[in-house]
Design a protein around this motif. Structure first.
Motif, PDB file in Angstrom:
ATOM      1  N   LEU A 225     -12.970   8.128  13.652  1.00  0.00           N
ATOM      2  CA  LEU A 225     -12.734   6.720  14.023  1.00  0.00           C
ATOM      3  C   LEU A 225     -13.921   5.997  13.310  1.00  0.00           C
ATOM      4  CD1 LEU A 225     -13.026   6.634  18.104  1.00  0.00           C
ATOM      5  CD2 LEU A 225     -10.946   6.213  16.426  1.00  0.00           C
ATOM      6  N   LEU A 226     -14.457   6.723  12.350  1.00  0.00           N
ATOM      7  CA  LEU A 226     -15.902   6.185  11.644  1.00  0.00           C
ATOM      8  C   LEU A 226     -15.373   4.722  10.747  1.00  0.00           C
ATOM      9  CD1 LEU A 226     -17.797   9.169  10.450  1.00  0.00           C
ATOM     10  CD2 LEU A 226     -18.364   7.461  12.063  1.00  0.00           C
ATOM     11  N   MET A 227     -14.197   4.643  10.199  1.00  0.00           N
ATOM     12  CA  MET A 227     -13.700   3.678   9.514  1.00  0.00           C
ATOM     13  C   MET A 227     -12.683   2.937  10.173  1.00  0.00           C
ATOM     14  SD  MET A 227     -15.460   3.184   6.788  1.00  0.00           S
ATOM     15  CE  MET A 227     -14.728   2.283   5.500  1.00  0.00           C
ATOM     16  N   SER A 228     -12.691   2.792  11.430  1.00  0.00           N
ATOM     17  CA  SER A 228     -11.493   2.296  12.178  1.00  0.00           C
ATOM     18  C   SER A 228     -11.526   0.873  11.966  1.00  0.00           C
ATOM     19  CB  SER A 228     -11.684   2.460  13.653  1.00  0.00           C
ATOM     20  OG  SER A 228     -10.852   1.636  14.718  1.00  0.00           O
ATOM     21  N   GLY A 229     -12.381   0.094  12.010  1.00  0.00           N
ATOM     22  CA  GLY A 229     -12.532  -1.340  11.757  1.00  0.00           C
ATOM     23  C   GLY A 229     -11.665  -1.932  10.562  1.00  0.00           C
ATOM     24  N   PRO A 230     -12.365  -1.399   9.276  1.00  0.00           N
ATOM     25  CA  PRO A 230     -11.592  -1.877   8.101  1.00  0.00           C
ATOM     26  C   PRO A 230     -10.362  -1.313   7.813  1.00  0.00           C
ATOM     27  CG  PRO A 230     -13.904  -1.007   7.710  1.00  0.00           C
ATOM     28  CD  PRO A 230     -13.483  -0.724   8.989  1.00  0.00           C
ATOM     29  N   ALA A 231      -9.723  -0.237   8.635  1.00  0.00           N
ATOM     30  CA  ALA A 231      -8.545   0.440   8.337  1.00  0.00           C
ATOM     31  C   ALA A 231      -7.573  -0.558   8.943  1.00  0.00           C
ATOM     32  CB  ALA A 231      -8.570   1.775   9.159  1.00  0.00           C
ATOM     33  N   GLY A 232      -7.842  -1.543  10.116  1.00  0.00           N
ATOM     34  CA  GLY A 232      -6.839  -2.303  10.857  1.00  0.00           C
ATOM     35  C   GLY A 232      -6.462  -3.598   9.693  1.00  0.00           C
ATOM     36  N   GLY A 233      -7.674  -3.927   8.954  1.00  0.00           N
ATOM     37  CA  GLY A 233      -7.239  -4.958   7.950  1.00  0.00           C
ATOM     38  C   GLY A 233      -6.274  -4.601   6.800  1.00  0.00           C
ATOM     39  N   VAL A 234      -6.418  -3.152   6.356  1.00  0.00           N
ATOM     40  CA  VAL A 234      -5.537  -2.542   5.430  1.00  0.00           C
ATOM     41  C   VAL A 234      -4.223  -2.325   6.057  1.00  0.00           C
ATOM     42  CG1 VAL A 234      -5.058  -0.765   3.762  1.00  0.00           C
ATOM     43  CG2 VAL A 234      -7.401  -1.409   4.312  1.00  0.00           C
ATOM     44  N   ALA A 235      -3.923  -1.944   7.139  1.00  0.00           N
ATOM     45  CA  ALA A 235      -2.639  -1.998   8.023  1.00  0.00           C
ATOM     46  C   ALA A 235      -1.965  -3.189   8.287  1.00  0.00           C
ATOM     47  CB  ALA A 235      -2.997  -1.065   9.247  1.00  0.00           C
ATOM     48  N   GLY A 236      -2.668  -4.199   8.400  1.00  0.00           N
ATOM     49  CA  GLY A 236      -2.201  -5.579   8.419  1.00  0.00           C
ATOM     50  C   GLY A 236      -1.760  -5.932   7.271  1.00  0.00           C
ATOM     51  N   ALA A 237      -2.440  -5.963   6.021  1.00  0.00           N
ATOM     52  CA  ALA A 237      -1.941  -6.378   4.743  1.00  0.00           C
ATOM     53  C   ALA A 237      -0.868  -5.604   4.381  1.00  0.00           C
ATOM     54  CB  ALA A 237      -3.279  -6.032   4.032  1.00  0.00           C
ATOM     55  N   LEU A 238      -0.721  -4.183   4.703  1.00  0.00           N
ATOM     56  CA  LEU A 238       0.527  -3.808   4.309  1.00  0.00           C
ATOM     57  C   LEU A 238       1.814  -4.310   5.118  1.00  0.00           C
ATOM     58  CD1 LEU A 238       1.386  -1.189   2.825  1.00  0.00           C
ATOM     59  CD2 LEU A 238       1.001   0.356   4.824  1.00  0.00           C
ATOM     60  N   TRP A 239       1.714  -4.660   6.249  1.00  0.00           N
ATOM     61  CA  TRP A 239       2.797  -5.155   6.972  1.00  0.00           C
ATOM     62  C   TRP A 239       3.078  -6.565   6.453  1.00  0.00           C
ATOM     63  CZ3 TRP A 239       3.035  -9.798  10.381  1.00  0.00           C
ATOM     64  CH2 TRP A 239       4.237  -9.588  11.107  1.00  0.00           C
ATOM     65  N   VAL A 240       2.054  -7.560   5.978  1.00  0.00           N
ATOM     66  CA  VAL A 240       2.226  -8.727   5.397  1.00  0.00           C
ATOM     67  C   VAL A 240       2.926  -8.514   4.011  1.00  0.00           C
ATOM     68  CG1 VAL A 240       1.423 -10.870   4.502  1.00  0.00           C
ATOM     69  CG2 VAL A 240       0.425 -10.095   6.804  1.00  0.00           C
ATOM     70  N   ALA A 241       2.509  -7.602   3.175  1.00  0.00           N
ATOM     71  CA  ALA A 241       3.039  -7.405   2.001  1.00  0.00           C
ATOM     72  C   ALA A 241       4.358  -7.234   2.065  1.00  0.00           C
ATOM     73  CB  ALA A 241       2.181  -6.432   1.143  1.00  0.00           C
ATOM     74  N   ARG A 242       5.022  -6.317   2.871  1.00  0.00           N
ATOM     75  CA  ARG A 242       6.259  -5.821   3.240  1.00  0.00           C
ATOM     76  C   ARG A 242       7.184  -7.198   3.386  1.00  0.00           C
ATOM     77  NH1 ARG A 242       4.716  -1.019   6.794  1.00  0.00           N
ATOM     78  NH2 ARG A 242       4.523   0.310   5.497  1.00  0.00           N
ATOM     79  N   ASN A 243       6.757  -7.955   4.197  1.00  0.00           N
ATOM     80  CA  ASN A 243       7.387  -9.295   4.496  1.00  0.00           C
ATOM     81  C   ASN A 243       7.611 -10.023   3.491  1.00  0.00           C
ATOM     82  OD1 ASN A 243       7.956  -8.380   7.414  1.00  0.00           O
ATOM     83  ND2 ASN A 243       5.830  -9.366   8.006  1.00  0.00           N
ATOM     84  N   ALA A 244       6.150 -10.151   2.454  1.00  0.00           N
ATOM     85  CA  ALA A 244       6.368 -11.062   1.346  1.00  0.00           C
ATOM     86  C   ALA A 244       6.953 -10.635   0.207  1.00  0.00           C
ATOM     87  CB  ALA A 244       4.626 -11.263   1.090  1.00  0.00           C
TER      88      ALA A 244
END
Length: 640
Positions: A219-238
């Protein structure tokens, strides 16, 4: 819990009807950064008591660093480390049995020392963990309520320092993370929420709350990982496959690289001075954020920005909470990039206080107010640019082949300027960028992995042996997900093999397909490694290939979160225009306009300079650029 109650009330949903609760947390990260982990007792093989002190003999910094570098205190202190008699050889065979009396004496000593957790990390235990299991059994009898981590369970890989350090870090944060997770679970159950509780791992996957208690090192990088996962979802839609992410908060900026729809992952997780062997998204962090403090040291007389931050309290001078030091946020306010009304008008910025703070920089440099403010912004943009070069240019990628996505509270303010430095277009401001990390939790999936060291040259192994090991590992990871409630039909498996030339000290992880691997799989893998090695390092070697570690990852299904389409427009953004405005760009004040993002429609085109405001962030469009709104509401900025 305040958020849970507010969301359920606003949505008219009974907490009992919630099936999945997703959570990203920095509890483990902060425990390491603040040195608040448990006091760890370490049990090692005789002769290896100073494994953490010797470490890798690497001193970071320049030529004189070995003189001035303050060596960090290991997570398990030398006085809390004991050696025991007993030894496995490099093939996992017992050379010398455990001395039970010697083990008990060591454990009794650790108990008297008052350790709060115990790590057992013995030589070659990744091949045979029998001795570690015996020590754990005795430890539970002597210290029944003390958390115990075994290195062959946490990291069954070669390299005793990395294995020991990772296991010590895991158990150091276990009491804190365990207490936090149990409290969270109890409070959720108390309001009637009986669904699955999952936490975000450092590698962007999800793990059950029970598993998080056992392996909090994930869980050490749990915070920043959420942003990358969200960016991935946005990128697929865009419709974007290659994306660089720019997550700008109050204190720091996190950057990552997504190639062909897949984020780069790393086999190590770094938090502060600690680097452990645990999978994570390859995120780099720099001390550049909205709260970063600008200063002009007397010694050099040169402007510096960060890494010190004004934090949330007192915060930037513009917040009106007593802060007086000039920050990046204050510079943005002075230049007109950040309007006085924030959070939908519920928060007023104090522009005069921001001017007074930035004026101290102007006086120190002997320039006018706006030049000083622009200098602060230029430097913080260059800091972000440097971090992005680390994950792109220095890894062999051309940033001009990538879009740049800015999120977090301050990301959209800087994304256009940084995109110009990088040559990365379009610059993307996703919908609700300030909470993209939370959205990321909801768009990822359950994940677990296991690793095993092979350490054999091509001539010493066969396709059949590797397939047998990977199949066994795949079943182990699938069974873990089944225990977490994932249906077998929803589980998929990925495989990786770490490859190097014989004699090298570092390896390159390579993805492999198990189907058809028995027919020339290792030869195809060696050829693919040669190609990747040449891309990364520009040369190949004549030495034989060596297959170091095998890895199997089990994945659950992605939650189907639909992207909401917005109303189509005719390209004219004037219905969303709030008022005229002025911004300081290119050495002078220029007329601009402020737009309400919630009133923009698909297809609208906003010419720069312009400011687009919303509840949780502000997007800046520079002169000679134009913003286009896609059908999902994302803002795509390109050169006009």
């Amino acid at each position: 819990m305040t958020g849970v109650n507010a969301v359920c009330a606003a949505a008219g949903v009974d907490p009992a009807a919630v099936q999945v609760f997703l959570h990203g947390t920095t509890v483990a990260t902060n425990a390491i950064l603040e040195g608040k982990g448990a006091r760890v007792g370490l049990v090692t093989t005789e002769g290896y008591r100073q494994v953490l002190q010797i470490a890798r003999s690497l001193v970071p910094g320049g030529l004189a660093a070995w003189i001035i570098w303050p060596k960090p205190e290991p997570l398990a202190r030398l006085e809390d480390t004991v050696e025991i008699k007993g030894r496995m050889d490099a093939q996992g065979r017992e050379v010398r049995p455990l001395d039970k009396a010697d083990v008990r004496a060591g454990l009794d000593y650790l108990k008297r020392q008052g350790v709060q957790a115990v790590t057992v990390a013995l030589m070659n235990s990744y091949l045979n963990g029998d001795h570690e299991l015996q020590v754990a059994e005795m430890a539970r009898a002597i210290m029944p309520d003390t958390p115990i981590s075994l290195s062959h369970q946490v990291l069954p890989e070669m390299q005793e320092y990395e294995r020991t350090l990772t296991t010590v870090a895991n158990v150091a944060v276990r009491p804190i993370v365990g207490l936090y997770v149990r409290n969270l679970r109890e409070k959720l159950r108390a309001v009637g929420m009986q669904g699955r509780i999952a936490l975000l791992r450092s590698d962007g996957g999800l793990m059950s709350s029970e598993k998080a208690e056992e392996q909090p090192v994930s869980l050490l990088m749990s915070g920043p990982a959420g942003g990358v996962a969200g960016a991935l979802w946005v990128a697929r839609n865009a419709g974007l496959k290659n994306v660089l992410t720019l997550d700008v908060g109050g204190t720091s900026t996190d950057v990552a690289l997504i190639e062909q729809g897949e984020p780069r992952r790393s086999r190590t997780t770094a938090v502060g001075h600690l680097t452990v062997r645990a999978s994570s998204l390859d995120v780099k962090t720099v001390g550049a954020g909205g709260g970063s403090i600008a200063k002009v040291p007397e010694l050099t007389g040169a402007l510096r920005v960060g890494p010190e931050s004004a934090g949330a309290v007192p915060g930037p001078a513009a917040y009106g909470k007593g802060g007086t030091q000039p920050t990046v946020t204050d510079a943005n306010v002075v230049l007109g990039y950040l309007p006085e009304n924030l959070l939908g008008g519920t928060f007023q910025l104090d522009r005069e206080a921001a001017k007074a703070a930035v004026q101290t920089i102007a006086d120190a440099l002997g320039v006018d107010l706006y030049e000083a403010a622009r200098g602060i912004i230029d430097i913080v943009n260059e800091n972000m640019f440097g971090a992005l070069r680390m994950i792109s240019v220095q890894q062999g990628y051309d940033p001009r082949d990538f879009a740049l996505m800015g999120f977090g509270g301050a990301g959209p303010l800087h994304v256009n300027a940084v995109a110009k430095l990088m040559g990365s277009w379009p610059a993307v401001s996703p919908v609700s960028p300030g909470v993209l990390c939370a959205l990321g939790d909801a768009t990822t999936r359950m994940r677990t992995e296991t690793a095993r060291s092979l350490s054999k040259r091509r001539s010493e192994t066969s396709d059949r042996e590797v397939v047998a090991l990977l199949t066994e590992m795949a079943e182990q990871t699938r069974s873990e997900l089944r225990e977490d409630g994932v249906a077998d039909k929803d589980i998929s498996t990925l495989f990786e093999i770490d490859v190097r030339y014989h004699g090298q000290a570092f390896e390159v992880p390579m993805t492999v397909e198990l189907d058809g691997f028995e027919n020339g799989g290792l030869d195809r893998l060696a050829a693919a490694f040669d190609e990747e090695h040449r891309r990364l390092f520009t040369f190949n070697m004549e030495a034989e290939h060596e297959f170091v570690n095998l890895r199997a990852t089990a994945l659950g299904q992605v939650l189907d979160i639909p992207a909401l389409e917005i109303e189509a427009g005719d390209g004219d953004p004037s219905p969303a225009r709030i008022r005229d405005h002025e911004v300081w760009v290119e050495g002078r004040m220029r007329p601009a306009a402020i737009y309400d993002r919630s009133r923009l429609r698909a297809g609208d085109r906003v010419p720069g300079p312009a400011i687009i405001v919303e509840m949780d962030s502000t997007t800046l469009v520079l002169p000679d650029c134009e913003a286009t709104v896609d059908r999902f509401g994302n803002i795509l900025i390109n050169p006009a």
